[in-house]
Write a protein that holds these residues in place. Structure first.
Motif: not given
Length: 436
Positions: A101-130
């Motif tokens: 697998v390729v981490p989604v964070g890397k896929v998004m970053q390589d394509a020029g999209y920013k990942f802002d963890a604060s925009a997500y519901i904490p318990a949701v994004v936290g579960y799927y974050t390293a």
């Protein structure tokens, strides 16, 4: 007349019938059926219509277990999909799939999209974050546990339909009044290990397993045989003996008896909302999971369920730009809000939650914000979620041992102690297989 060679004719014909651009196809394997399959298809169609470079092709590949097995075989054969939907139970297994697998964070970053963890519901994004803050997979259909209840049966039993039980003692009292009024099945549950042990633990800010429920490493061991857990399962066993609680089977087997009006209360997934609205012939309500009021720090937050989207490796770099564009589309507040309102799954971003609230959906459909409110709280190391290897096998063990309790064959302590022992054997096996 000038003679045109057959090769030239064929080239001209191909040019006339060729599309103006060459779309890159993105294969998406999923496990959604019925109306949720329609939802998945609509998501793909919406993205495909929004741009011209990529075409997402959703394909149903069976249950979550079946699709994971199929994807492993496809990966080994070199023809895995770009995107695979995996239920939350499979998260640790996917993390351990080195090179697959390729981490989604890397896929998004390589394509020029920013990942802002604060925009997500904490318990949701936290579960799927390293631990390093990198997003591992994209949360598509996240749900949590709620209490559904039949307002009509509450009225018949002399209970206030707008005051559902908030604590377990209150639920027992309500169940007794419902039984006295003639209700054969006052309370049932779906996904018993998820609702009565996993989410129960996080809701009470109590560890389900060591190493912060597995987030701290593969050497985690189960801890759901604590005095609090034993007390809760004992209480449910006593309810079963009194006819206040009826166990209807594993998985979502407890959903249908609630839809039909047979069972008055049911702990279940928040994603049952759409089905209840479609099938129920009665007035119903949605309430938070009950808690024990004497436990400090309760209630905390409930646990995530549902599934996320994992990106498989081995694809051309250009394809991953399409995957990133699709995920960026799914993050759009309008798309998220519409999906949340349609399915009962959580909106994954705060913006989608706020938009749904602004549109008046929660006022028009009371209780539909329950799941979100249970998840927007700040998570702790004990409540972030449960991420364990061989978790599917562990859940089967918990189901089996709990069934011994409901049948009166084992005490709550004996069953939970045995489930922990057997489950730890699965964790030890996973740890040995994934050392380093």
């Amino acid at each position: 007349m000038k003679f045109i060679k057959p090769f030239a004719l064929a080239t001209m014909a191909a040019a006339l019938h060729a599309p103006a651009w060459a779309q890159t196809e993105i294969q998406w394997w999923h496990s959604m059926t019925g109306g949720l399959n329609d939802w998945v298809v609509d998501l793909a169609n919406g993205f495909n219509a929004s741009q011209k470079d990529y075409k997402v092709v959703p394909t149903y590949k069976g249950s979550y277990d079946e699709s994971m097995t199929a994807s492993i075989a496809a990966f080994r054969a070199g023809n895995a999909p770009h995107i695979l939907q995996v239920y939350e139970v499979g998260t640790a297994t996917m993390m351990a799939a080195k090179g697959a697998v390729v981490p989604v964070g890397k896929v998004m970053q390589d394509a020029g999209y920013k990942f802002d963890a604060s925009a997500y519901i904490p318990a949701v994004v936290g579960y799927y974050t390293a631990p390093n803050g990198q997003m591992l997979s994209f949360p598509l259909n996240s749900s949590t546990t709620v209490l559904n209840y039949n307002k009509d049966l509450f009225r018949k039993a002399g209970l206030d339909p707008n005051k559902p039980p908030q604590t377990w003692p209150e639920l027992v009292s309500a169940a007794a009044k419902l039984k006295a009024s003639g209700v054969e099945c006052p309370f049932t549950t779906s996904w018993q290990s998820w609702t009565q042990l996993e989410s129960f633990s996080t809701w009470h800010n109590t560890l389900f397993a060591t190493q912060n429920n597995g987030f701290g490493g593969t050497n985690a061991r189960l801890a759901f045989n604590s005095p609090l857990h034993v007390r809760h399962i004992e209480n449910l066993a006593n309810m079963a003996k009194q006819g206040l609680f009826q166990y209807r089977g594993r998985g979502n087997k407890g959903d249908a008896p609630f839809y039909s009006g047979e069972c008055a209360m049911a702990t279940a997934s928040s994603s049952t909302y759409a089905s209840i609205k479609k099938n129920a012939k009665f007035d119903f309500g949605i309430a938070p999971l009950p808690h024990y009021p004497d436990v400090p720090g309760t209630p905390q937050n409930t646990i995530i369920g549902g599934a996320s989207l994992w990106v498989m490796s081995g694809k051309p770099a250009a394809d991953y730009k399409g995957v990133a564009a699709f995920f960026n589309y799914l993050t759009n507040p309008e798309v998220q809000a519409k999906s949340h309102q349609r399915t009962g799954y959580l909106p994954i971003t705060m913006a989608a939650f706020q938009l749904t609230e602004k549109e008046g959906f929660y006022k028009q459909n009371p209780g539909t914000d329950t799941a979100v409110n249970q998840m927007v709280r700040k998570t702790t190391d004990k409540s972030r979620g449960v991420r364990l290897g061989n978790f599917n096998q562990i859940r089967a063990i918990m189901d089996e041992e709990l069934e011994h309790v409901w049948a009166g064959k084992k005490s709550a302590k004996e069953a939970l102690d045995t489930a922990v022992k057997r489950g730890n054997e699965q964790l030890e096996r996973f740890e040995r297989a994934n050392k380093g």
